[in-house]
Design a protein around this motif. Structure first.
Motif, PDB file in Angstrom:
ATOM      1  N   ILE A 196    -105.426  62.894  14.136  1.00  0.00           N
ATOM      2  CA  ILE A 196    -105.969  61.839  13.727  1.00  0.00           C
ATOM      3  C   ILE A 196    -105.320  60.384  14.228  1.00  0.00           C
ATOM      4  O   ILE A 196    -106.159  59.707  15.043  1.00  0.00           O
ATOM      5  N   ILE A 197    -104.020  60.328  14.544  1.00  0.00           N
ATOM      6  CA  ILE A 197    -103.371  59.318  15.247  1.00  0.00           C
ATOM      7  C   ILE A 197    -103.711  59.525  16.521  1.00  0.00           C
ATOM      8  O   ILE A 197    -104.114  58.765  17.475  1.00  0.00           O
ATOM      9  N   TYR A 198    -103.709  60.847  17.345  1.00  0.00           N
ATOM     10  CA  TYR A 198    -104.163  60.979  18.435  1.00  0.00           C
ATOM     11  C   TYR A 198    -105.416  60.515  19.079  1.00  0.00           C
ATOM     12  O   TYR A 198    -106.050  59.678  19.882  1.00  0.00           O
ATOM     13  N   LYS A 199    -106.502  60.825  17.780  1.00  0.00           N
ATOM     14  CA  LYS A 199    -107.969  60.273  17.914  1.00  0.00           C
ATOM     15  C   LYS A 199    -108.061  58.977  18.285  1.00  0.00           C
ATOM     16  O   LYS A 199    -108.801  58.466  18.891  1.00  0.00           O
ATOM     17  N   HIS A 200    -107.199  58.223  17.668  1.00  0.00           N
ATOM     18  CA  HIS A 200    -107.209  56.550  17.659  1.00  0.00           C
ATOM     19  C   HIS A 200    -106.084  56.104  18.433  1.00  0.00           C
ATOM     20  O   HIS A 200    -105.958  54.869  18.309  1.00  0.00           O
ATOM     21  N   ARG A 201    -105.522  56.894  19.223  1.00  0.00           N
ATOM     22  CA  ARG A 201    -104.456  56.403  20.105  1.00  0.00           C
ATOM     23  C   ARG A 201    -104.796  55.281  21.041  1.00  0.00           C
ATOM     24  O   ARG A 201    -103.972  54.376  21.137  1.00  0.00           O
ATOM     25  N   GLU A 202    -105.900  55.121  21.681  1.00  0.00           N
ATOM     26  CA  GLU A 202    -106.314  54.024  22.305  1.00  0.00           C
ATOM     27  C   GLU A 202    -106.493  52.830  21.490  1.00  0.00           C
ATOM     28  O   GLU A 202    -106.192  51.776  22.047  1.00  0.00           O
ATOM     29  N   GLU A 203    -107.172  52.854  20.449  1.00  0.00           N
ATOM     30  CA  GLU A 203    -107.417  51.776  19.630  1.00  0.00           C
ATOM     31  C   GLU A 203    -106.042  51.222  19.101  1.00  0.00           C
ATOM     32  O   GLU A 203    -105.847  49.857  19.068  1.00  0.00           O
ATOM     33  N   ILE A 204    -104.999  52.168  18.818  1.00  0.00           N
ATOM     34  CA  ILE A 204    -103.599  51.658  18.521  1.00  0.00           C
ATOM     35  C   ILE A 204    -103.193  50.923  19.775  1.00  0.00           C
ATOM     36  O   ILE A 204    -102.535  49.876  19.670  1.00  0.00           O
ATOM     37  N   ALA A 205    -103.231  51.490  20.942  1.00  0.00           N
ATOM     38  CA  ALA A 205    -102.695  50.989  22.013  1.00  0.00           C
ATOM     39  C   ALA A 205    -103.296  49.475  22.345  1.00  0.00           C
ATOM     40  O   ALA A 205    -102.610  48.577  22.696  1.00  0.00           O
ATOM     41  N   SER A 206    -104.582  49.340  21.837  1.00  0.00           N
ATOM     42  CA  SER A 206    -105.334  48.018  22.111  1.00  0.00           C
ATOM     43  C   SER A 206    -104.737  46.874  21.157  1.00  0.00           C
ATOM     44  O   SER A 206    -104.852  45.822  21.542  1.00  0.00           O
ATOM     45  N   LYS A 207    -103.984  47.381  19.987  1.00  0.00           N
ATOM     46  CA  LYS A 207    -103.436  46.552  19.245  1.00  0.00           C
ATOM     47  C   LYS A 207    -101.877  46.448  19.145  1.00  0.00           C
ATOM     48  O   LYS A 207    -101.311  45.701  18.366  1.00  0.00           O
TER      49      LYS A 207
END
Length: 357
Positions: A143-154
């Motif tokens: 799940i963290i991998y799935k959202h890794r780019e969104e996390i990177a954007s924040k």
């Protein structure tokens, strides 16, 4: 190559998760699961259901030949029943062993439908509950991998050395029960697991490749639960440390609670046994959970993440990332009361910045 890589992908749900905790992770790394829920709910705006009625999957007992197959299938069926009753279809597990257990049950039921019928029967007789199999099963590192780019954007901090501008070097270690028992259910399979590498790269770091990258940490329940076997466990971790040390990694990232714990604590044990250390200046290599790393990237306080519980100090990594922290708050509880700190170790695992009250 691109066509072949498709064989190693998996569908990971984007939202609406039914979440089950690990029975041991919250003891080893007490802030990680809370951080996961906070990241998903508050930083990413996803719906995550945590059910207080769920139980341990009993996987350690199963793999230690204490819990029989029929019993653990019934426990798994009950977990799925709780998900069904809550109206969710995307089941996510915090523990690698649990993830392997759920994967094993689903595969057994697929190959032997009569076992699934038995599970339905056992569950109903024991609890009067019914269950549906999940539409999607994933580990929380997925799940963290799935959202890794969104996390990177924040991101408030990246895996960049603020003093040199160079990417920080990260060793990723994949749990056996994620990638090796049922390779098809882990992202990248057993040959090319990318779930942690993808996080490191997305957040600005560099993945370290080294000869024993895929070697087991040595946990293997019987290796540690039976005291006489623990030498085998530490020998496996020792082999990995000796192999990675020449590449001078800044941190180790793992997605299994046992692997994370042993790669952290065996460094202390080895330093006491033979005086060997693997980090710079006689220190250790910080070992992180993926939730902790995501939390640091998003700007979470390291002590709120529970990183004071690590055997190897995380301060060297925090300093490289440019993360501000209060040394005097490291060993303060939620009420601000001093909870005590470990004795300083021979290799300086606990930062000299810590203020003793």
């Amino acid at each position: 190559m691109k066509i072949r890589w498709k064989d190693y992908q998996k569908d990971i749900a984007d939202n609406n998760y039914y979440y089950v905790r690990s029975c041991i992770r919250q003891n080893f790394f007490p802030g990680s699961e809370a951080a996961f829920l906070n990241i998903l709910r508050n930083d990413l705006g996803r719906d995550v259901r945590e059910d207080a009625n769920h139980t341990s999957c009993t996987g350690i007992g199963y793999h230690s030949d204490v819990v029989p197959l029929e019993t653990i299938m019934t426990v798994v069926a009950r977990q799925f029943a709780l998900m069904t009753e809550a109206g969710y279809e995307n089941f996510i597990s915090s523990c690698i062993t649990s993830f392997g257990i759920y994967s094993e049950a689903l595969e057994l039921w697929h190959d032997f439908p009569e076992l699934e019928e038995k599970a339905h029967d056992y569950l109903y007789k024991a609890t009067k509950r019914e269950f549906k199999k999940p539409k999607s099963l994933a580990h929380t590192s997925d799940i963290i991998y799935k959202h890794r780019e969104e996390i990177a954007s924040k991101a408030k901090h990246k895996l960049i050395n603020v003093n040199t501008g160079e990417p920080l070097k990260g060793v990723e270690h994949i749990g056996c029960h994620y990638a090796k028992i049922f390779p098809k259910v882990g992202l990248g399979g057993s040959e090319f697991p990318y779930v942690l590498s993808g996080m490191i790269e997305a957040w600005g770091g560099e993945v370290v490749d080294y000869p024993e990258r895929r070697h087991c940490c040595g946990f293997g329940f019987r290796n540690y639960l039976v005291q006489a076997n623990r030498g085998y466990s530490i020998a496996n971790s020792h082999k990995k440390f000796e192999s990675m040390a020449p590449y001078k990694p800044d941190f180790i990232l793992a997605n299994c609670p046992g692997c994370t714990m042993f790669l952290d604590k065996w460094q202390y044990a080895i330093s006491e046994m033979e005086g060997t250390t693997y980090g710079p200046d006689g220190t250790g290599i910080p070992v992180l959970t993926y939730e902790e790393l995501a939390g640091l990237v998003l700007g979470y306080d390291p002590w709120e993440l529970g990183m004071q519980m690590h055997q190897v100090a995380v301060e060297p990594l925090l300093d490289k990332m440019g993360i501000e922290y209060d040394p005097s708050a490291k060993y303060l509880g939620k009420n601000g009361k001093y909870i005590g700190e470990p004795e300083k170790t021979a290799i300086g695992c606990y930062s000299p910045k810590t203020i003793t009250i």
